[in-house]
Write a protein that holds these residues in place. Sequence first.
Motif, PDB file in Angstrom:
ATOM      1  N   SER A  92       0.788  -1.089  -0.065  1.00  0.00           N
ATOM      2  CA  SER A  92      -0.061   0.005   0.104  1.00  0.00           C
ATOM      3  C   SER A  92       0.856   1.273   0.088  1.00  0.00           C
ATOM      4  CB  SER A  92      -0.830   0.005   1.198  1.00  0.00           C
ATOM      5  OG  SER A  92      -1.405   1.387   1.430  1.00  0.00           O
ATOM      6  N   ARG A 120      -5.865  -0.397   0.697  1.00  0.00           N
ATOM      7  CA  ARG A 120      -6.814  -0.554   1.680  1.00  0.00           C
ATOM      8  C   ARG A 120      -7.916   0.723   1.791  1.00  0.00           C
ATOM      9  NH1 ARG A 120      -4.771   1.965   6.206  1.00  0.00           N
ATOM     10  NH2 ARG A 120      -2.572   2.487   5.727  1.00  0.00           N
ATOM     11  N   GLY A 121      -9.213   0.738   2.060  1.00  0.00           N
ATOM     12  CA  GLY A 121      -9.971   1.545   2.269  1.00  0.00           C
ATOM     13  C   GLY A 121     -10.106   2.110   3.608  1.00  0.00           C
ATOM     14  N   TRP A 127      -8.881  -2.290  -1.131  1.00  0.00           N
ATOM     15  CA  TRP A 127      -9.105  -1.461  -2.286  1.00  0.00           C
ATOM     16  C   TRP A 127      -8.353  -2.055  -3.282  1.00  0.00           C
ATOM     17  CZ3 TRP A 127     -12.126   2.257  -3.604  1.00  0.00           C
ATOM     18  CH2 TRP A 127     -11.848   3.082  -4.814  1.00  0.00           C
ATOM     19  N   GLN A 128      -9.069  -2.400  -4.174  1.00  0.00           N
ATOM     20  CA  GLN A 128      -8.470  -3.266  -5.511  1.00  0.00           C
ATOM     21  C   GLN A 128      -7.729  -2.243  -6.406  1.00  0.00           C
ATOM     22  OE1 GLN A 128      -8.917  -6.417  -5.562  1.00  0.00           O
ATOM     23  NE2 GLN A 128     -10.857  -6.429  -3.874  1.00  0.00           N
ATOM     24  N   SER A 129      -6.441  -2.614  -6.506  1.00  0.00           N
ATOM     25  CA  SER A 129      -5.584  -1.783  -7.329  1.00  0.00           C
ATOM     26  C   SER A 129      -4.895  -2.554  -8.261  1.00  0.00           C
ATOM     27  CB  SER A 129      -4.499  -1.169  -6.051  1.00  0.00           C
ATOM     28  OG  SER A 129      -5.219  -0.977  -5.014  1.00  0.00           O
ATOM     29  N   TRP A 136      -2.891   4.939  -7.816  1.00  0.00           N
ATOM     30  CA  TRP A 136      -2.930   4.562  -6.548  1.00  0.00           C
ATOM     31  C   TRP A 136      -1.637   5.395  -5.925  1.00  0.00           C
ATOM     32  CZ3 TRP A 136      -6.958   2.228  -7.925  1.00  0.00           C
ATOM     33  CH2 TRP A 136      -6.827   1.247  -9.113  1.00  0.00           C
ATOM     34  N   ASP A 180     -16.252   9.447  -1.614  1.00  0.00           N
ATOM     35  CA  ASP A 180     -16.226   8.961  -2.870  1.00  0.00           C
ATOM     36  C   ASP A 180     -16.494   9.824  -4.119  1.00  0.00           C
ATOM     37  OD1 ASP A 180     -16.037   6.211  -1.627  1.00  0.00           O
ATOM     38  OD2 ASP A 180     -18.197   5.805  -1.525  1.00  0.00           O
ATOM     39  N   LYS A 187     -18.570   3.685  -8.430  1.00  0.00           N
ATOM     40  CA  LYS A 187     -17.454   4.200  -7.662  1.00  0.00           C
ATOM     41  C   LYS A 187     -16.223   4.339  -8.695  1.00  0.00           C
ATOM     42  CE  LYS A 187     -15.618   3.326  -3.059  1.00  0.00           C
ATOM     43  NZ  LYS A 187     -16.405   2.854  -1.855  1.00  0.00           N
ATOM     44  N   GLY A 190     -11.784   6.384  -4.630  1.00  0.00           N
ATOM     45  CA  GLY A 190     -12.061   6.621  -3.177  1.00  0.00           C
ATOM     46  C   GLY A 190     -10.814   7.370  -2.696  1.00  0.00           C
ATOM     47  N   GLY A 210      -7.275   6.620  -4.559  1.00  0.00           N
ATOM     48  CA  GLY A 210      -7.386   5.536  -5.469  1.00  0.00           C
ATOM     49  C   GLY A 210      -8.374   5.939  -6.703  1.00  0.00           C
TER      50      GLY A 210
END
Length: 326
Positions: A92, A120-121, A127-129, A136, A180, A187, A190, A210
């Motif tokens: 991250s 992460r959120g 959090w998909q990256s 990111w 958001d 979305k 984020g 992100g």
Amino acid sequence: GSYKYKILKKLQQSTPSPVSGQQLADDFGLSRTAIWKYIKQLEEEGYTFETIRKKGYILTSQPNSIDPAKIKAALETTTFGETIIFEETLASTQPVAHQLAQEGAKVGTVVICEEQTLGRGRMQRPWQSQKGKGIWMSVILRPDVPPYEAPQFTLVAAVAIAKGIEDVAGIRPQIKWPNDLLIDGFKITGILTELQADPDRVNALIMGIGINVNHTMDDFPEEIHGIATSLKLQTGREIDRAVLIARILYYLEYYSNQYVKEGFLPIKKEWESYSCTIGQTIKVTTLTEVFYGKAVAITNDGVLKVQLPDGETKSVYSADIELKKD
Ligand code: BTX
């Protein structure tokens, strides 16, 4: 190396008009052969040029990389983005930025990567990256404000990102309070704002951003189909991430400075113009309760006011909200 990106910046700015080799040579005090060599180097990095006899070079395409030098070539800031830490893969960007901030990194320092394996959120949600598809990044801010004003910087960032997206992708996102950005209800962005502070003073804000940029639906994992979208899915074209990053840093610098000088009010007006929250019936989930109501306003401090069915108004400082589609 820095001439190379100065030449690139010139060509970026003049596109679609050509710039002559002689012009570039004069501007930078280099020989035409040197210019030609830099152009060749840029071609090796994936840039393409059309060469028009007697007129010069036109930049026709750019690799979609987030090479710090390429971001810098597109920057129009005073300090933001001066230092960019780039890694191919990170768990991250947030802990790296936290560490740098503790070590005294300057305001506007950016940590960015192609892929996060543990993005992460809020509340440790994932959090998909996906590699190469998005932006990111974490940006270090050091606003001279008391800690209780920190949450407002999430709203400042939301406005900055919305503006950047609007300029570069030509599409207007909506802001869903607090963190958001949506397009068409899906979305796109984020924001995760974290704080390093003493009781009365912010030392650093670590602004995690992100953005889904060039994903196709297949690039998203199954569990966020139906939640997520990308700029490419929405506009039908590939977006240059470096250019978008530079634009967002420009607005982040602008609005965070404006916040410190003039307070939240001017930014609040911008925020409201992008908001899809105010006036809606929403479901509010806080750490301690869940309730429904109508979002009536944000206050001058960025607090959400929600009117309950019995007419009572509640102040919401931090929560997840769901827009009720009915
Ligand atoms: P959030 O808690 O509001 O949203 C997380 C939720 O969003 C997840 O539970 C999931 O449902 C959904 N989600 C996960 N990945 C995506 C995605 N790529 N697109 C759309 N929806 C998704 C939002 O938290 C704050 C996210 C900040 C991310 C940045 S990236 C750089 C920095 N490093 C890092 O680890 N986090 C920040």
